[in-house]
Structures are given as C-alpha cells and as structure tokens.
Design a protein around this motif. Structure first.
Motif, PDB file in Angstrom:
ATOM      1  N   MET A  62       9.299  -1.215  -8.072  1.00  0.00           N
ATOM      2  CA  MET A  62       8.359  -1.806  -9.134  1.00  0.00           C
ATOM      3  C   MET A  62       9.031  -1.358 -10.722  1.00  0.00           C
ATOM      4  SD  MET A  62       6.300  -4.069  -8.383  1.00  0.00           S
ATOM      5  CE  MET A  62       5.137  -3.784  -9.878  1.00  0.00           C
ATOM      6  N   ALA A  63       9.322  -0.026 -10.728  1.00  0.00           N
ATOM      7  CA  ALA A  63      10.125   0.395 -12.037  1.00  0.00           C
ATOM      8  C   ALA A  63      11.232  -0.494 -12.549  1.00  0.00           C
ATOM      9  CB  ALA A  63      10.291   2.034 -11.829  1.00  0.00           C
ATOM     10  N   ILE A  64      12.047  -0.739 -11.444  1.00  0.00           N
ATOM     11  CA  ILE A  64      13.228  -1.541 -11.782  1.00  0.00           C
ATOM     12  C   ILE A  64      12.747  -3.191 -11.972  1.00  0.00           C
ATOM     13  CG2 ILE A  64      15.416  -2.578 -10.513  1.00  0.00           C
ATOM     14  CD1 ILE A  64      15.782   0.057  -9.203  1.00  0.00           C
ATOM     15  N   ALA A  65      11.961  -3.349 -11.129  1.00  0.00           N
ATOM     16  CA  ALA A  65      11.374  -4.918 -11.270  1.00  0.00           C
ATOM     17  C   ALA A  65      10.788  -5.013 -13.138  1.00  0.00           C
ATOM     18  CB  ALA A  65      10.044  -5.339 -10.703  1.00  0.00           C
ATOM     19  N   GLY A  66      10.247  -3.894 -13.500  1.00  0.00           N
ATOM     20  CA  GLY A  66       9.675  -3.820 -14.986  1.00  0.00           C
ATOM     21  C   GLY A  66      11.021  -3.758 -15.616  1.00  0.00           C
ATOM     22  N   LEU A  67      12.165  -2.952 -15.454  1.00  0.00           N
ATOM     23  CA  LEU A  67      13.057  -2.892 -16.358  1.00  0.00           C
ATOM     24  C   LEU A  67      13.864  -4.343 -16.494  1.00  0.00           C
ATOM     25  CD1 LEU A  67      15.334  -1.344 -17.873  1.00  0.00           C
ATOM     26  CD2 LEU A  67      16.244  -0.667 -15.721  1.00  0.00           C
ATOM     27  N   VAL A 237       5.022  -5.262  -2.892  1.00  0.00           N
ATOM     28  CA  VAL A 237       4.173  -4.186  -3.157  1.00  0.00           C
ATOM     29  C   VAL A 237       2.725  -4.664  -3.160  1.00  0.00           C
ATOM     30  CG1 VAL A 237       3.424  -2.553  -4.883  1.00  0.00           C
ATOM     31  CG2 VAL A 237       5.841  -3.161  -4.488  1.00  0.00           C
ATOM     32  N   VAL A 238       2.434  -5.800  -3.444  1.00  0.00           N
ATOM     33  CA  VAL A 238       1.087  -6.349  -3.510  1.00  0.00           C
ATOM     34  C   VAL A 238       0.628  -6.319  -2.243  1.00  0.00           C
ATOM     35  CG1 VAL A 238      -0.553  -8.050  -3.994  1.00  0.00           C
ATOM     36  CG2 VAL A 238       0.910  -7.345  -5.917  1.00  0.00           C
ATOM     37  N   VAL A 239       1.467  -7.146  -1.230  1.00  0.00           N
ATOM     38  CA  VAL A 239       1.098  -7.483   0.158  1.00  0.00           C
ATOM     39  C   VAL A 239       0.652  -6.213   0.968  1.00  0.00           C
ATOM     40  CG1 VAL A 239       1.856  -8.057   2.313  1.00  0.00           C
ATOM     41  CG2 VAL A 239       2.015  -9.612   0.337  1.00  0.00           C
ATOM     42  N   THR A 240       1.802  -4.989   0.554  1.00  0.00           N
ATOM     43  CA  THR A 240       1.663  -3.801   1.337  1.00  0.00           C
ATOM     44  C   THR A 240       0.539  -2.674   0.993  1.00  0.00           C
ATOM     45  OG1 THR A 240       3.955  -4.117   1.863  1.00  0.00           O
ATOM     46  CG2 THR A 240       3.248  -2.025   2.260  1.00  0.00           C
ATOM     47  N   VAL A 241       0.474  -2.483  -0.404  1.00  0.00           N
ATOM     48  CA  VAL A 241      -0.354  -1.508  -1.125  1.00  0.00           C
ATOM     49  C   VAL A 241      -1.164  -1.828  -2.050  1.00  0.00           C
ATOM     50  CG1 VAL A 241       1.381   0.385  -0.056  1.00  0.00           C
ATOM     51  CG2 VAL A 241       1.732  -0.759  -2.567  1.00  0.00           C
ATOM     52  N   GLY A 242      -1.096  -3.114  -2.639  1.00  0.00           N
ATOM     53  CA  GLY A 242      -1.880  -3.516  -3.564  1.00  0.00           C
ATOM     54  C   GLY A 242      -1.133  -3.298  -4.981  1.00  0.00           C
ATOM     55  N   MET A 243      -1.964  -3.618  -6.203  1.00  0.00           N
ATOM     56  CA  MET A 243      -1.119  -3.627  -7.382  1.00  0.00           C
ATOM     57  C   MET A 243      -1.160  -2.206  -8.145  1.00  0.00           C
ATOM     58  SD  MET A 243      -2.185  -5.767 -10.795  1.00  0.00           S
ATOM     59  CE  MET A 243      -3.842  -4.714 -11.355  1.00  0.00           C
ATOM     60  N   ILE A 244      -0.007  -1.837  -8.684  1.00  0.00           N
ATOM     61  CA  ILE A 244       0.106  -0.564  -9.382  1.00  0.00           C
ATOM     62  C   ILE A 244       0.413  -0.860 -10.870  1.00  0.00           C
ATOM     63  CG2 ILE A 244       1.399   1.691  -9.431  1.00  0.00           C
ATOM     64  CD1 ILE A 244       2.474   1.123  -6.625  1.00  0.00           C
ATOM     65  N   PRO A 245      -0.394  -0.880 -11.590  1.00  0.00           N
ATOM     66  CA  PRO A 245      -0.489  -1.233 -13.089  1.00  0.00           C
ATOM     67  C   PRO A 245       0.543  -0.514 -14.029  1.00  0.00           C
ATOM     68  CG  PRO A 245      -2.501  -0.309 -12.773  1.00  0.00           C
ATOM     69  CD  PRO A 245      -1.881  -0.460 -11.466  1.00  0.00           C
ATOM     70  N   PHE A 246       0.996  -1.085 -14.930  1.00  0.00           N
ATOM     71  CA  PHE A 246       1.746  -0.309 -15.859  1.00  0.00           C
ATOM     72  C   PHE A 246       3.185   0.399 -15.473  1.00  0.00           C
ATOM     73  CE2 PHE A 246      -2.440  -0.426 -17.709  1.00  0.00           C
ATOM     74  CZ  PHE A 246      -2.561  -1.183 -18.681  1.00  0.00           C
ATOM     75  N   LEU A 247       3.243   0.589 -14.262  1.00  0.00           N
ATOM     76  CA  LEU A 247       4.487   1.360 -13.670  1.00  0.00           C
ATOM     77  C   LEU A 247       5.655   0.923 -14.409  1.00  0.00           C
ATOM     78  CD1 LEU A 247       5.929   3.530 -11.803  1.00  0.00           C
ATOM     79  CD2 LEU A 247       5.267   1.889  -9.988  1.00  0.00           C
ATOM     80  N   GLY A 248       6.008  -0.352 -14.287  1.00  0.00           N
ATOM     81  CA  GLY A 248       7.138  -1.154 -14.514  1.00  0.00           C
ATOM     82  C   GLY A 248       7.312  -0.995 -16.175  1.00  0.00           C
ATOM     83  N   LEU A 249       6.161  -0.791 -17.004  1.00  0.00           N
ATOM     84  CA  LEU A 249       6.385  -0.636 -18.516  1.00  0.00           C
ATOM     85  C   LEU A 249       6.748   0.493 -18.848  1.00  0.00           C
ATOM     86  CD1 LEU A 249       3.917  -2.393 -20.773  1.00  0.00           C
ATOM     87  CD2 LEU A 249       4.305  -0.076 -21.182  1.00  0.00           C
TER      88      LEU A 249
END
Length: 320
Positions: A62-67, A237-249
C-alpha cells in the motif's frame, strides 16, 4: 545502504515482537513446553505468522501504491484513500456481493480492482477538467469524490442489509487473518516488485506527458500500468483486511524528505517503512487495551490524520 539495513532490522524486530503478542500465550517457554507445545505451535503457525506476514505485505504494497500515485499525479497529497480508489474498490465488492454472492474471493478481488481502476480514472479525468491553482485542491477533490462514492455504497449497503460487510471492508482489521485467508496479499506484493522494476519509467512519467514523449516512452501506457498496479494492490488489501487510510500518503512523504524523489531509490525505503509503520500500529492496537484489540484502521487513521495535517501545514508554511 547502512541506514536501510537498520530499517530492515527494525522491521524484523517488530515482526518477531508481533508473533508473541496476543490473547493466547505464545512465548519461547510455551513453545518449548511439552504440555502446551501443540496449542502454542498451532496458534503460531495458523494465526500469528500469517498475521505478521499480512501486516508486512499490506504495509509495503500500500505504501508503494501511494508512491506510484504521487509520482503519476505529481502531487504529494494523493494516495488511494484520497483519490476515491479505496472507496471505488468497496463499491465493487458490494456490487459483486449483491449480484453474484457465490463468486470466489479471487473473482471479487478482480471486480474490486476494475471498480478501483474506474474510480481512479474518473479522479484523473476530473483533475484534467478543473484548473488547479493550489496543490491542496487535488486531495480535496479526491476526498470529495471518495465521499460521494462512499455515500452511494452506504445507501445500497443499508438498502440490502449489508452494512456490517461494508464496515468490514472500510475498517482495516487483521484480527481475522488466518492461514489460507491472507495469501492474496502476495499478489499485491508481486505488483509492488513490478513497480520497482518500472520505477525509472514512473519517475519519467512524473515529469509530464511532453517530457515522457520526448524520451521515447508511451506516456499513456506507463500511466495505465501504474494505475493498474495501484488498483490491484488496493483491491487485494480491501478484500483481505479492509481499508488502511493515509498509509500511502505518509510513508512516501517521509521517504521523500529523507532521500529525495528518485523512485528507484525510494521504493525499498517506502516498502520497509510501510511495513514498520503498519507493524508498529498493529502492536499498539493489540496492547493498548489488551486483551481487547483496537482495529489497525483506527490506529493508522488517528496517527495518519495527524501526520497528514502536519504535512499540509508544513507545505503551506513553505509556500508562504
């Protein structure tokens, strides 16, 4: 490299710590004890190791997706949860649950990825149609778009009595991760590796369409590939564990302050710090009210929103 090695060591320490935190008594003593060995080892193999791996995979991908999103949109305040991507993936999950509830989890992930890609493309289309005089308007537009999509999703979830399922998709929670229920995250990690291999292309694309074309690259193809990676990672990520906000920012901005904007150099750092951040937040959520557990989405949301405001104010001060 020395500092990256230290960061990897910190991630390893947090991962090992995560293995021994929880309601069930799993420790070196219980693992070596003949009386409780079977139960402790079973908990370790079925629950603790899969959960720790899921934390690492979800945090880094998710961090790389944000990047990637920040490079393509050329805005430091954009990531899947501020561009309507996550909300679109949740809408896709709701649609497939309503129309084809027997669809296997992999099929649901693909549908969620298609919706995430569509929502992200809509976000980019809106940006092209609106004159942006302030860089802070970009995440504001994304948050507004995400709010509209979330409202539509919530309406139909309430209408068809799927509110609890929607809550599970929009709240990051690793408590239900077991062996056999997290393996999709490896797909997201594989796409994160693909992002590293294509890092130079994303760096060039981040300099604009004209610059990319002058260097002989197909700008539209590079952007599409990047958005596919972001959409698939978000859906997984959403399907498996749900939303993790702001991580990719938060994580890419911290890395940018540390080592600059070269994506090939940044990706290992972003992946490592993303894993560290998620592991640390999960440990906090599991210990602050033990034996009860605070969902990681709540912990990350509180810490991430505070850091988001700090980055906004910092950028505003520098602009003046």
């Amino acid at each position: 490299m020395k500092y990256l090695a230290l960061a990897l060591l910190a991630a390893l320490v947090l991962a090992i710590t995560s293995l021994f935190i929880g309601v069930s008594n799993v420790s070196l003593t219980t693992l070596m004890s003949s009386d409780t060995e079977a139960r402790a080892v079973q908990v370790l193999l079925v629950s603790r190791i899969p959960r720790t791996l899921a934390l690492i995979l979800a945090g880094s991908s998710m961090a790389i997706a944000g990047l990637i999103m920040q490079m393509l949109v050329r805005n430091r305040f954009v990531e899947p949860s501020t561009a309507g991507t996550i909300e679109s993936a949740s809408l896709g999950l709701l649609v497939v649950t309503l129309l084809a509830p027997q669809t296997p989890i992999f099929g649901k992930m693909l549908v969620a990825a298609v919706f995430a890609l569509t929502g992200t493309a809509l976000f980019l289309r809106i940006l092209r149609e609106i004159p942006l005089r302030d860089m802070l308007l970009v995440p504001l537009i994304g948050i507004m778009l995400g709010g509209i999509i979330s409202a539509i999703t919530a309406f139909f979830a309430y209408r068809y009595e799927l509110t609890q399922s929607l809550l599970a998709w929009t709240t990051g929670d690793f408590s239900g991760v077991l062996r056999g229920r997290y393996e999709l995250l490896w797909i997201g990690f594989c796409f994160a590796i693909a992002a590293y291999l294509a890092a130079d292309r994303f760096t060039v694309a981040g300099m604009g369409r004209d610059f990319t074309t002058n260097l002989g690259l197909n700008y539209r193809r590079v952007v599409t590939f990047g958005l596919v990676i972001v959409s698939l990672v978000s859906a997984v990520v959403v399907v498996t564990v749900g939303m993790i906000p702001f991580l990719g920012l938060i994580v890419p901005n911290i890395v940018s302050l540390m080592i600059g904007d070269n994506m090939r150099r940044s990706v290992p750092w972003v992946a490592t710090l993303g894993a560290i951040f998620v592991l640390a937040c999960d440990i906090v959520g599991r210990t602050i009210r033990a034996p009860y557990e605070i969902p990681i989405g709540t912990v990350v949301g509180v810490i991430g929103s505070a850091l988001f405001l700090y980055l906004l104010l910092r950028k505003r001060d520098h602009a003046h």
